[in-house]
Structures are given as C-alpha cells and as structure tokens.
Design a protein around this motif. Sequence first.
Motif, PDB file in Angstrom:
ATOM      1  N   MET A   1       0.764  -1.286   0.130  1.00 38.82           N
ATOM      2  CA  MET A   1      -0.030  -0.120   0.116  1.00 38.82           C
ATOM      3  C   MET A   1       0.869   1.292  -0.178  1.00 38.82           C
ATOM      4  SD  MET A   1      -3.030   1.300   2.446  1.00 38.82           S
ATOM      5  CE  MET A   1      -2.124   1.502   4.079  1.00 38.82           C
ATOM      6  N   THR A   2       0.517   2.369  -0.694  1.00 39.45           N
ATOM      7  CA  THR A   2       1.062   3.654  -0.773  1.00 39.45           C
ATOM      8  C   THR A   2       0.441   4.517  -0.364  1.00 39.45           C
ATOM      9  OG1 THR A   2       2.433   2.771  -2.840  1.00 39.45           O
ATOM     10  CG2 THR A   2       2.351   5.194  -2.354  1.00 39.45           C
ATOM     11  N   ALA A   3       0.704   5.403   0.462  1.00 39.70           N
ATOM     12  CA  ALA A   3      -0.142   6.588   0.954  1.00 39.70           C
ATOM     13  C   ALA A   3       0.459   8.026   0.665  1.00 39.70           C
ATOM     14  CB  ALA A   3      -0.024   6.321   2.504  1.00 39.70           C
ATOM     15  N   ILE A   4      -0.656   8.635   0.399  1.00 39.76           N
ATOM     16  CA  ILE A   4      -0.360  10.235   0.050  1.00 39.76           C
ATOM     17  C   ILE A   4      -1.172  10.965   1.026  1.00 39.76           C
ATOM     18  CG2 ILE A   4      -0.944  11.938  -1.615  1.00 39.76           C
ATOM     19  CD1 ILE A   4      -1.107   9.997  -3.904  1.00 39.76           C
ATOM     20  N   ILE A   5      -0.284  11.813   1.864  1.00 38.26           N
ATOM     21  CA  ILE A   5      -0.702  12.665   2.896  1.00 38.26           C
ATOM     22  C   ILE A   5      -0.820  14.060   2.536  1.00 38.26           C
ATOM     23  CG2 ILE A   5      -0.409  13.361   5.111  1.00 38.26           C
ATOM     24  CD1 ILE A   5       1.205  10.867   5.467  1.00 38.26           C
ATOM     25  N   LEU A   6      -1.933  14.812   2.335  1.00 36.19           N
ATOM     26  CA  LEU A   6      -2.282  15.940   2.095  1.00 36.19           C
ATOM     27  C   LEU A   6      -2.073  16.845   3.526  1.00 36.19           C
ATOM     28  CD1 LEU A   6      -4.975  15.685  -0.549  1.00 36.19           C
ATOM     29  CD2 LEU A   6      -2.630  15.931  -0.927  1.00 36.19           C
ATOM     30  N   LYS A   7      -1.190  17.693   3.583  1.00 39.58           N
ATOM     31  CA  LYS A   7      -1.112  18.313   5.016  1.00 39.58           C
ATOM     32  C   LYS A   7      -2.010  19.457   5.226  1.00 39.58           C
ATOM     33  CE  LYS A   7       3.697  16.459   5.629  1.00 39.58           C
ATOM     34  NZ  LYS A   7       4.985  16.754   5.982  1.00 39.58           N
ATOM     35  N   ASP A   8      -2.332  19.953   4.253  1.00 35.21           N
ATOM     36  CA  ASP A   8      -2.903  21.356   4.398  1.00 35.21           C
ATOM     37  C   ASP A   8      -4.554  21.044   4.117  1.00 35.21           C
ATOM     38  OD1 ASP A   8      -0.924  22.973   5.087  1.00 35.21           O
ATOM     39  OD2 ASP A   8      -0.507  23.482   2.830  1.00 35.21           O
ATOM     40  N   ASN A   9      -5.391  21.910   4.493  1.00 40.17           N
ATOM     41  CA  ASN A   9      -6.871  21.722   4.248  1.00 40.17           C
ATOM     42  C   ASN A   9      -7.019  21.987   2.489  1.00 40.17           C
ATOM     43  OD1 ASN A   9      -7.754  21.193   6.885  1.00 40.17           O
ATOM     44  ND2 ASN A   9      -7.912  23.333   7.372  1.00 40.17           N
ATOM     45  N   VAL A  10      -7.470  21.194   1.963  1.00 39.90           N
ATOM     46  CA  VAL A  10      -7.675  21.055   0.582  1.00 39.90           C
ATOM     47  C   VAL A  10      -9.156  21.095   0.180  1.00 39.90           C
ATOM     48  CG1 VAL A  10      -7.257  19.980  -1.390  1.00 39.90           C
ATOM     49  CG2 VAL A  10      -5.756  19.705   0.332  1.00 39.90           C
ATOM     50  N   GLU A  11      -9.541  21.680  -0.735  1.00 40.00           N
ATOM     51  CA  GLU A  11     -10.950  22.172  -1.225  1.00 40.00           C
ATOM     52  C   GLU A  11     -11.504  20.681  -1.637  1.00 40.00           C
ATOM     53  OE1 GLU A  11     -11.625  25.283  -3.735  1.00 40.00           O
ATOM     54  OE2 GLU A  11     -10.163  26.510  -2.928  1.00 40.00           O
ATOM     55  N   GLN A  12     -12.733  20.522  -1.183  1.00 39.18           N
ATOM     56  CA  GLN A  12     -13.334  19.373  -1.469  1.00 39.18           C
ATOM     57  C   GLN A  12     -13.496  19.009  -3.113  1.00 39.18           C
ATOM     58  OE1 GLN A  12     -14.165  16.841   0.524  1.00 39.18           O
ATOM     59  NE2 GLN A  12     -14.450  15.571  -1.077  1.00 39.18           N
ATOM     60  N   ARG A  13     -13.441  19.910  -3.718  1.00 43.50           N
ATOM     61  CA  ARG A  13     -13.655  19.846  -5.379  1.00 43.50           C
ATOM     62  C   ARG A  13     -12.199  19.331  -5.628  1.00 43.50           C
ATOM     63  NH1 ARG A  13     -11.174  24.130  -8.366  1.00 43.50           N
ATOM     64  NH2 ARG A  13     -10.854  26.017  -7.058  1.00 43.50           N
ATOM     65  N   LYS A  14     -11.172  19.741  -5.282  1.00 39.38           N
ATOM     66  CA  LYS A  14      -9.766  19.464  -5.455  1.00 39.38           C
ATOM     67  C   LYS A  14      -9.519  17.962  -5.154  1.00 39.38           C
ATOM     68  CE  LYS A  14      -7.818  23.915  -5.377  1.00 39.38           C
ATOM     69  NZ  LYS A  14      -6.904  24.864  -4.668  1.00 39.38           N
ATOM     70  N   ILE A  15      -9.762  17.608  -3.995  1.00 41.52           N
ATOM     71  CA  ILE A  15      -9.833  16.331  -3.359  1.00 41.52           C
ATOM     72  C   ILE A  15     -10.828  15.292  -4.764  1.00 41.52           C
ATOM     73  CG2 ILE A  15     -10.435  14.509  -1.945  1.00 41.52           C
ATOM     74  CD1 ILE A  15      -9.851  16.757   0.082  1.00 41.52           C
ATOM     75  N   ASP A  16     -11.854  15.718  -4.803  1.00 45.15           N
ATOM     76  CA  ASP A  16     -12.522  14.832  -6.041  1.00 45.15           C
ATOM     77  C   ASP A  16     -11.959  14.607  -7.161  1.00 45.15           C
ATOM     78  OD1 ASP A  16     -14.397  14.468  -3.957  1.00 45.15           O
ATOM     79  OD2 ASP A  16     -15.680  16.290  -4.686  1.00 45.15           O
ATOM     80  N   ALA A  17     -11.203  15.810  -7.598  1.00 44.78           N
ATOM     81  CA  ALA A  17     -10.456  15.905  -8.979  1.00 44.78           C
ATOM     82  C   ALA A  17      -9.454  14.827  -8.885  1.00 44.78           C
ATOM     83  CB  ALA A  17     -10.105  17.450  -9.139  1.00 44.78           C
TER      84      ALA A  17
END
Length: 69
Positions: A1-17
């Motif tokens: 398994m590989t994990a990507i960690i987003l450290k800042d609050n990211v907009e939901q539309r960007k996460i969906d994209a």
Amino acid sequence: MTAIILKDNVEQRKIDALLNFLKSWDIDAELRITDPEKSVRTAEFTLSKGIWSDYDINSEELRQKAWNR
C-alpha cells in the motif's frame, strides 16, 4: 500500500478531482480523514543522567546560564 498525505486543508472539489484522476488510471483510491496527532507527553528535563551527572548544578541554574548570554 502507498499513502499520499495532504497536509493542508484542501478544497473538496480538488480532492474529488484528484480521486477521479487516479481512478481514470485504474488506481484504487480512497479518502481517509484523520485528525492531526498531538503530542501526548513531554519529557521532563533532567540532570540526573548524561554529561551533567558529575556536576553540582541544578536544572534551573543551567537554564539561567544558557538563556542569559
């Protein structure tokens, strides 16, 4: 398994994209939201061990000498 960690609050539309992009490349991706880990306990500064154990000085004196430069 590989994990990507987003450290800042990211907009939901960007996460969906991002998820849609990964899925378009046949990469199985899922979103997990966790709270940042907080430090549970802090270690107490002690002079009983280490290089200061042979000296007649306490932690307050050492701090005072260090910070009054």
